[in-house]
Design a protein around this motif. Structure first.
Motif, PDB file in Angstrom:
ATOM      1  N   GLU A 296       0.815  -1.225   0.000  1.00  0.00           N
ATOM      2  CA  GLU A 296       0.000   0.000   0.000  1.00  0.00           C
ATOM      3  C   GLU A 296       0.851   1.279   0.000  1.00  0.00           C
ATOM      4  OE1 GLU A 296      -2.909  -0.083   3.081  1.00  0.00           O
ATOM      5  OE2 GLU A 296      -3.719  -2.028   2.472  1.00  0.00           O
ATOM      6  N   ILE A 297       2.158   1.163  -0.066  1.00  0.00           N
ATOM      7  CA  ILE A 297       3.018   2.360  -0.133  1.00  0.00           C
ATOM      8  C   ILE A 297       2.839   3.031  -1.494  1.00  0.00           C
ATOM      9  CG2 ILE A 297       5.415   3.168  -0.142  1.00  0.00           C
ATOM     10  CD1 ILE A 297       4.398   2.429   2.618  1.00  0.00           C
ATOM     11  N   GLU A 298       2.810   4.345  -1.489  1.00  0.00           N
ATOM     12  CA  GLU A 298       2.525   5.075  -2.720  1.00  0.00           C
ATOM     13  C   GLU A 298       3.664   4.964  -3.728  1.00  0.00           C
ATOM     14  OE1 GLU A 298       3.824   9.665  -2.066  1.00  0.00           O
ATOM     15  OE2 GLU A 298       2.185   8.982  -0.745  1.00  0.00           O
ATOM     16  N   GLU A 299       3.299   5.053  -4.993  1.00  0.00           N
ATOM     17  CA  GLU A 299       4.291   5.075  -6.066  1.00  0.00           C
ATOM     18  C   GLU A 299       4.885   6.493  -6.191  1.00  0.00           C
ATOM     19  OE1 GLU A 299       5.378   2.537  -7.324  1.00  0.00           O
ATOM     20  OE2 GLU A 299       3.840   1.029  -7.640  1.00  0.00           O
ATOM     21  N   PRO A 300       6.121   6.630  -6.687  1.00  0.00           N
ATOM     22  CA  PRO A 300       7.003   5.564  -7.191  1.00  0.00           C
ATOM     23  C   PRO A 300       7.848   4.902  -6.114  1.00  0.00           C
ATOM     24  CG  PRO A 300       8.086   7.653  -7.525  1.00  0.00           C
ATOM     25  CD  PRO A 300       6.758   7.975  -6.882  1.00  0.00           C
ATOM     26  N   ILE A 301       7.660   5.307  -4.835  1.00  0.00           N
ATOM     27  CA  ILE A 301       8.529   4.785  -3.779  1.00  0.00           C
ATOM     28  C   ILE A 301       8.378   3.277  -3.645  1.00  0.00           C
ATOM     29  CG2 ILE A 301       9.129   4.944  -1.342  1.00  0.00           C
ATOM     30  CD1 ILE A 301       9.777   7.429  -3.107  1.00  0.00           C
ATOM     31  N   ARG A 302       7.149   2.775  -3.747  1.00  0.00           N
ATOM     32  CA  ARG A 302       6.950   1.324  -3.635  1.00  0.00           C
ATOM     33  C   ARG A 302       7.737   0.581  -4.709  1.00  0.00           C
ATOM     34  NH1 ARG A 302       2.490  -2.200  -5.526  1.00  0.00           N
ATOM     35  NH2 ARG A 302       1.437  -0.325  -6.203  1.00  0.00           N
ATOM     36  N   LYS A 303       7.714   1.122  -5.928  1.00  0.00           N
ATOM     37  CA  LYS A 303       8.416   0.477  -7.035  1.00  0.00           C
ATOM     38  C   LYS A 303       9.914   0.417  -6.760  1.00  0.00           C
ATOM     39  CE  LYS A 303      10.531   0.763 -11.318  1.00  0.00           C
ATOM     40  NZ  LYS A 303      11.880   1.272 -11.665  1.00  0.00           N
ATOM     41  N   TYR A 304      10.471   1.474  -6.180  1.00  0.00           N
ATOM     42  CA  TYR A 304      11.903   1.498  -5.926  1.00  0.00           C
ATOM     43  C   TYR A 304      12.278   0.598  -4.746  1.00  0.00           C
ATOM     44  CZ  TYR A 304      12.131   5.241  -9.313  1.00  0.00           C
ATOM     45  OH  TYR A 304      12.052   5.970 -10.486  1.00  0.00           O
ATOM     46  N   LEU A 305      11.418   0.510  -3.753  1.00  0.00           N
ATOM     47  CA  LEU A 305      11.662  -0.424  -2.657  1.00  0.00           C
ATOM     48  C   LEU A 305      11.600  -1.871  -3.160  1.00  0.00           C
ATOM     49  CD1 LEU A 305       9.580   1.279   0.188  1.00  0.00           C
ATOM     50  CD2 LEU A 305      12.072   1.220  -0.023  1.00  0.00           C
ATOM     51  N   GLN A 306      10.685  -2.132  -4.079  1.00  0.00           N
ATOM     52  CA  GLN A 306      10.614  -3.453  -4.705  1.00  0.00           C
ATOM     53  C   GLN A 306      11.882  -3.744  -5.510  1.00  0.00           C
ATOM     54  OE1 GLN A 306       7.003  -2.890  -6.923  1.00  0.00           O
ATOM     55  NE2 GLN A 306       5.727  -3.907  -5.381  1.00  0.00           N
ATOM     56  N   GLU A 307      12.352  -2.761  -6.221  1.00  0.00           N
ATOM     57  CA  GLU A 307      13.565  -2.930  -7.034  1.00  0.00           C
ATOM     58  C   GLU A 307      14.765  -3.294  -6.156  1.00  0.00           C
ATOM     59  OE1 GLU A 307      16.685  -0.169  -9.522  1.00  0.00           O
ATOM     60  OE2 GLU A 307      14.576   0.394  -9.644  1.00  0.00           O
ATOM     61  N   ILE A 308      14.896  -2.606  -5.017  1.00  0.00           N
ATOM     62  CA  ILE A 308      16.004  -2.912  -4.113  1.00  0.00           C
ATOM     63  C   ILE A 308      15.892  -4.344  -3.609  1.00  0.00           C
ATOM     64  CG2 ILE A 308      17.038  -2.393  -1.870  1.00  0.00           C
ATOM     65  CD1 ILE A 308      16.341   0.553  -2.369  1.00  0.00           C
ATOM     66  N   ALA A 309      14.677  -4.734  -3.214  1.00  0.00           N
ATOM     67  CA  ALA A 309      14.470  -6.094  -2.714  1.00  0.00           C
ATOM     68  C   ALA A 309      14.847  -7.137  -3.758  1.00  0.00           C
ATOM     69  CB  ALA A 309      13.014  -6.278  -2.290  1.00  0.00           C
ATOM     70  N   GLU A 310      14.445  -6.894  -4.984  1.00  0.00           N
ATOM     71  CA  GLU A 310      14.737  -7.851  -6.054  1.00  0.00           C
ATOM     72  C   GLU A 310      16.230  -7.907  -6.360  1.00  0.00           C
ATOM     73  OE1 GLU A 310      12.084  -6.351  -8.983  1.00  0.00           O
ATOM     74  OE2 GLU A 310      10.315  -7.128  -7.938  1.00  0.00           O
ATOM     75  N   LYS A 311      16.905  -6.753  -6.338  1.00  0.00           N
ATOM     76  CA  LYS A 311      18.348  -6.745  -6.568  1.00  0.00           C
ATOM     77  C   LYS A 311      19.095  -7.502  -5.492  1.00  0.00           C
ATOM     78  CE  LYS A 311      18.993  -2.574  -9.383  1.00  0.00           C
ATOM     79  NZ  LYS A 311      19.563  -1.202  -9.429  1.00  0.00           N
ATOM     80  N   LEU A 312      18.667  -7.330  -4.259  1.00  0.00           N
ATOM     81  CA  LEU A 312      19.322  -8.029  -3.154  1.00  0.00           C
ATOM     82  C   LEU A 312      19.152  -9.528  -3.278  1.00  0.00           C
ATOM     83  CD1 LEU A 312      18.455  -5.758  -0.078  1.00  0.00           C
ATOM     84  CD2 LEU A 312      20.567  -5.835  -1.406  1.00  0.00           C
ATOM     85  N   SER A 313      17.949  -9.967  -3.654  1.00  0.00           N
ATOM     86  CA  SER A 313      17.690 -11.396  -3.767  1.00  0.00           C
ATOM     87  C   SER A 313      18.408 -12.006  -4.959  1.00  0.00           C
ATOM     88  CB  SER A 313      16.191 -11.669  -3.873  1.00  0.00           C
ATOM     89  OG  SER A 313      15.653 -11.126  -5.077  1.00  0.00           O
TER      90      SER A 313
END
Length: 317
Positions: A296-313
């Motif tokens: 439920e975090i607003e865009e574009p911040i949610r998208k960037y937090l997702q990107e960091i998570a995916e890069k880490l994994s």
């Protein structure tokens, strides 16, 4: 849409200038080594969280967010210098560590200098809760370093002991990064709670992946020798998983005192087993929890937090 690196580029330029201003090399060893550690790179993950979260708050408070971000990078650098002492590390980011090159006293002084510089930056931000969170986190991080030192070569430590160590080593600082951005820009408490849930799971996943990379990573990418955790008696998740499943491995671990032949036997057993795969699966479950937390975090911040998570994994690929 821009990548997170592109999105935060101008903010990181500002953070870099703040840090350079405070770490200006002046031919004093502690200053110069602190500056060298900063310019040697690093992922800058923790200040990224501070900056992204700060963009969810009041825009006129963003100068405080920048200073908070700079302070987080400095405290992280301080913890790295002190970790190198505990781990007897020769390399950090592909370079000789302060401890290896200049000895114990200079390494302690460098870590303390970075920490005191971080405190100086934080003092310029007028926010009581931010100061309380920062001071508590420093105490907990130091407690974690002492706890890790106390458990070197302890083959009987529990899984809870391990999770406590990696929480204080990594997840706690990511949570602090989020708190600093939120407090500095007056983000509401409900949003902060959601982000802290994300930060906890990202931090746990990040450290578990690091622990797996110590066995299967590339030394050039790691910036340090492989198997160094095991060699130094820091028993990470793959080691503890196999210890609990394999009585022969457990006996060898209990007898391990740092000898090279013993180390080789332990490594061989680990690489033959599926313990690393099990640890990776646990890391992936934390990533899924993190992504669920920020739906439920607003865009574009949610998208960037997702990107960091995916890069880490994806660091294991």
């Amino acid at each position: 849409m821009k990548t997170v690196k592109q999105y935060l580029a101008s903010d990181f330029e500002a953070v870099t200038e703040i840090i350079k201003e405070h770490l200006n090399p002046n031919e004093v060893l502690v200053n110069d080594k602190s500056y060298e550690l900063f310019i040697s790179g690093g992922k800058k993950i923790r200040p990224s969280f501070t900056l992204l979260v700060g963009k969810l708050g009041e825009s006129d408070k963003f100068p405080d967010v920048l200073r908070a971000s700079a302070s987080l990078e400095l405290i992280h650098m301080s913890s790295l210098v002190h970790d190198d002492i505990i781990d007897n590390s020769e390399l950090r980011r592909g370079r000789a560590t302060v401890y290896y090159e200049h000895g114990y006293l200079q390494a302690v002084n460098t870590g303390n200098y970075l920490l005191s510089t971080s405190l100086s930056l934080v003092s310029t931000i007028e926010h009581r809760a931010l100061h309380e969170a920062f001071s508590k986190a420093i105490r907990d991080i130091i407690d974690g370093e002492l706890f890790q030192l106390d458990h070197q070569f302890n083959a009987h430590q529990t899984m809870d002991d391990y999770y406590r160590k990696i929480y204080r080593k990594t997840a706690l600082l990511i949570e602090l990064s989020i708190k600093m951005g939120a407090y500095a820009s007056n983000v509401d408490q409900r949003t902060l709670d959601v982000l802290l849930d994300y930060g906890y799971h990202i931090g746990m996943s990040f450290q578990i992946i690091d622990d797996c990379l110590d066995f299967i990573g590339n030394e050039k990418t790691l910036g340090k020798p492989k198997f160094s955790d095991l060699e130094n008696g820091h028993y990470t998740l793959p080691v503890l998983i196999l210890r609990n499943e394999d009585p022969d491995f457990r006996r060898k671990l209990e007898a391990f005192d740092g000898e090279e032949e013993q180390l080789e036997e332990l490594i061989e057993g680990l690489l033959r087993s599926d313990a690393i795969d099990q640890a990776i699966s646990i890391s992936n479950s934390h990533i899924r929890e993190a992504l669920t937390a920020i739906e439920e975090i607003e865009e574009p911040i949610r998208k960037y937090l997702q990107e960091i998570a995916e890069k880490l994994s994806n660091r294991l690929n």
